[in-house]
Design a protein around this motif. Structure first.
Motif, PDB file in Angstrom:
ATOM      1  N   LEU A   1      16.498  82.277  41.922  1.00 58.29           N
ATOM      2  CA  LEU A   1      15.279  82.010  42.707  1.00 58.29           C
ATOM      3  C   LEU A   1      14.022  82.313  41.907  1.00 58.29           C
ATOM      4  N   SER A   2      13.071  81.386  41.950  1.00 59.71           N
ATOM      5  CA  SER A   2      11.812  81.556  41.219  1.00 59.71           C
ATOM      6  C   SER A   2      10.674  81.954  42.141  1.00 59.71           C
ATOM      7  N   VAL A   3      10.393  81.113  43.142  1.00 57.12           N
ATOM      8  CA  VAL A   3       9.308  81.369  44.085  1.00 57.12           C
ATOM      9  C   VAL A   3       9.701  80.788  45.438  1.00 57.12           C
ATOM     10  N   ALA A   4       8.815  80.929  46.415  1.00 62.19           N
ATOM     11  CA  ALA A   4       9.044  80.355  47.737  1.00 62.19           C
ATOM     12  C   ALA A   4       7.757  79.724  48.237  1.00 62.19           C
TER      13      ALA A   4
ATOM     14  N   TRP B 188      19.955  76.300  36.963  1.00 63.00           N
ATOM     15  CA  TRP B 188      19.454  76.158  35.586  1.00 63.00           C
ATOM     16  C   TRP B 188      18.023  76.691  35.517  1.00 63.00           C
ATOM     17  N   ASP B 189      17.861  77.977  35.827  1.00 64.67           N
ATOM     18  CA  ASP B 189      16.511  78.505  36.020  1.00 64.67           C
ATOM     19  C   ASP B 189      15.730  78.683  34.718  1.00 64.67           C
ATOM     20  N   ASP B 190      16.370  78.499  33.561  1.00 62.16           N
ATOM     21  CA  ASP B 190      15.599  78.466  32.320  1.00 62.16           C
ATOM     22  C   ASP B 190      14.768  77.194  32.224  1.00 62.16           C
TER      23      ASP B 190
ATOM     24  N   ALA C 242      12.998  72.454  41.803  1.00 58.58           N
ATOM     25  CA  ALA C 242      14.225  72.136  42.525  1.00 58.58           C
ATOM     26  C   ALA C 242      14.434  73.064  43.705  1.00 58.58           C
ATOM     27  N   ALA C 243      15.056  72.539  44.757  1.00 56.53           N
ATOM     28  CA  ALA C 243      15.320  73.314  45.973  1.00 56.53           C
ATOM     29  C   ALA C 243      16.443  74.319  45.768  1.00 56.53           C
ATOM     30  N   ALA C 244      16.357  75.435  46.485  1.00 58.41           N
ATOM     31  CA  ALA C 244      17.379  76.475  46.413  1.00 58.41           C
ATOM     32  C   ALA C 244      18.589  76.149  47.271  1.00 58.41           C
TER      33      ALA C 244
ATOM     34  N   ALA D 246      19.820  67.060  30.793  1.00 52.69           N
ATOM     35  CA  ALA D 246      18.651  66.324  31.273  1.00 52.69           C
ATOM     36  C   ALA D 246      17.476  67.262  31.524  1.00 52.69           C
ATOM     37  N   LEU D 247      17.762  68.447  32.081  1.00 50.11           N
ATOM     38  CA  LEU D 247      16.685  69.404  32.350  1.00 50.11           C
ATOM     39  C   LEU D 247      16.092  69.950  31.054  1.00 50.11           C
TER      40      LEU D 247
END
Length: 467
Positions: A305-308, A279-281, A242-244, A229-230
């Protein structure tokens, strides 16, 4: 296999963080990178109904809301983002942000709410929010600006699409038969309905999708539908945020980086998966920071983790009225603030909407790269709690972004021999010596002159025989 979800507000806040059914935590010794996506695993988004009959028990009362935060004072989180300046460049015009959550209640500050479906109740359109969580999330993204009110959403001109896919107040029909009357409902929602909700949001025209809920555990083969789906969302040019996850529900601490084994693959040091964050891609995975910019203690660390963004003591919309709220009571009557990675995530979704409105030519992946490249990076460049750093709306809207992102690993320490400084040249004292000699000559001359000023006196005596 049905897999439970957690809604990632802090537990005391809303009572939504407990497991919604089957416990997780069994499986392999460590987490693994997501497998290759199988497009055939992608579910349909239609019909938007629960896959089985559900019920809301008679003792399942909707969460009570703690109102507050109204007035002209700008909330701390909003002030730290300098949104007044950011809105000079973009307010999210033309963007549709899908909130896949506990539903979003109709509110005068969420005009043109798109009721896109309900995977929790048989008869519903996504606008019932018994938990309160989804409305809090939606308000942080797109609450409209009104005179005399300091609070507003990050992208106040964006439009919200609501799809309810989980709730603590519902359960599978008949689940109460073997329970006592005072037992709380089991909750409802799983990875299958989440995947369907993602596909539905894409097909209905969302440009951004916010998912403030997680599944967490060590199993590596339960989320194939989510991956499909992503991938579908990104291929259709939709940015998913999405939340960590929070440590109150995802209780295993991911090491990620071991100082005793600094060159190891960080995924080999990760014992728990967080879905869909891993699924950080295909997603921006969001951690939380406090009012001072430090990582929130409840953020689940991970190599994804991507950002905050700010996620503590937030102000948002009241799902029971027309004003604002600062917290809620859970099913046990415990009051808590609006805090959690659930509420950092919509901040980033709002910034994504701002960027998409200002740069409509950018693809979903280019927008994701811009958000990460313009964040306030930590000293090591990336870390397991805040990724590439705290999101910066102004930089995301104005900076020039070129080149690829560095890998999601901290910059390793380097040992470098500093150059030995050259020996300084001997001091040149000629001027000093000349000055001292001249001073000595002058002083000596003055002394001689002083002594010469005294008269030389002789004493003449008279001899007695000369008389």
């Amino acid at each position: 296999m049905k897999v439970p979800l957690r809604i990632v507000a802090v537990a005391v806040t809303l009572g939504l963080s407990a497991s919604l059914g089957l416990g997780a935590g069994h499986g392999v010794a460590h987490a693994e990178r997501p497998p290759a996506v199988d497009p055939a695993a992608r579910p349909s988004g239609d019909p938007a109904v629960p896959p089985e009959k559900t019920e809301r028990p008679a003792n399942s009362n909707c969460a009570d809301i703690v109102t507050g935060g109204s007035g002209s004072t700008i909330p701390t989180a909003q002030r730290s983002l300098d949104l007044e300046r950011a809105w000079k460049f973009s307010q999210g015009e033309g963007q549709v942000v899908a909130v896949i959550d506990t539903g979003v209640a109709r509110h005068p500050r969420l005009p043109d709410l798109d009721a896109a479906g309900d995977y929790v109740a048989q008869v519903g359109d996504g606008t019932e929010d018994c938990d309160g969580h989804g409305t809090f999330v939606a308000g942080l993204i797109a609450a409209s600006r009104i005179d005399g009110q300091g609070f507003a959403g990050v992208a106040p001109s964006a439009r919200i699409m609501t799809i309810r896919q989980t709730s603590k107040m519902y359960q599978k029909e008949g689940a109460s038969r073997n329970k006592s009357p005072e037992d709380l409902p089991e909750g409802y929602g799983n990875l299958g309905t989440m995947a369907s909700a993602i596909v539905r949001a894409v097909d209905r025209g969302a440009t951004v999708i916010n998912i403030s809920e997680v599944w967490c555990g060590s199993e590596n083969n339960v989320d194939g539908k989510i991956g499909a789906a992503l991938q579908y969302a990104v291929e259709k040019d939709v940015v998913v945020v999405a939340a960590a996850g929070n440590t109150d529900t995802c209780k295993t601490e991911n090491t990620v980086f071991d100082p005793l084994d600094p060159t190891a693959d960080p995924w080999s040091k990760t014992t728990m998966n967080v879905v869909p964050a891993r699924w950080d891609d295909y997603v921006l995975s969001v951690g939380s920071i406090d009012a001072n910019g430090a990582p929130s203690k409840f953020t689940v660390p991970g190599p994804w983790l991507s950002v905050a963004a700010p996620g503590e003591n937030m102000v948002s919309l009241d799902p029971r009225g027309s004003s604002t709220a600062v917290g809620a009571l859970n099913q046990r009557g415990e009051q808590g603030p609006i805090s959690g990675t659930s509420f950092a995530t919509p901040i980033v979704s709002g910034v994504v909407a701002l960027v998409r409105a200002r740069f409509p030519e950018l693809s979903a992946r280019e927008v994701m790269r811009r958000i990460q490249a313009t964040a306030h990076a930590p000293a090591e460049g990336w870390n397991k709690y805040i990724g590439y750093g705290a999101v910066d709306p102004i930089a995301a809207l104005t900076d020039e972004v070129t080149g690829p992102l560095p890998p999601k690993t901290p910059t390793p320490p380097k040992s470098r021999q500093l150059a030995v400084p050259a020996a300084p040249p001997p001091p040149d004292n000629r001027a000093r010596d000349v000055a001292l000699i001249g001073t000595g000559i002058i002083a000596g001359t003055l002394l001689l002159g002083y002594l010469a000023s005294f008269p030389v006196r002789r004493r003449f005596g008279v001899r007695g025989d000369d008389m």
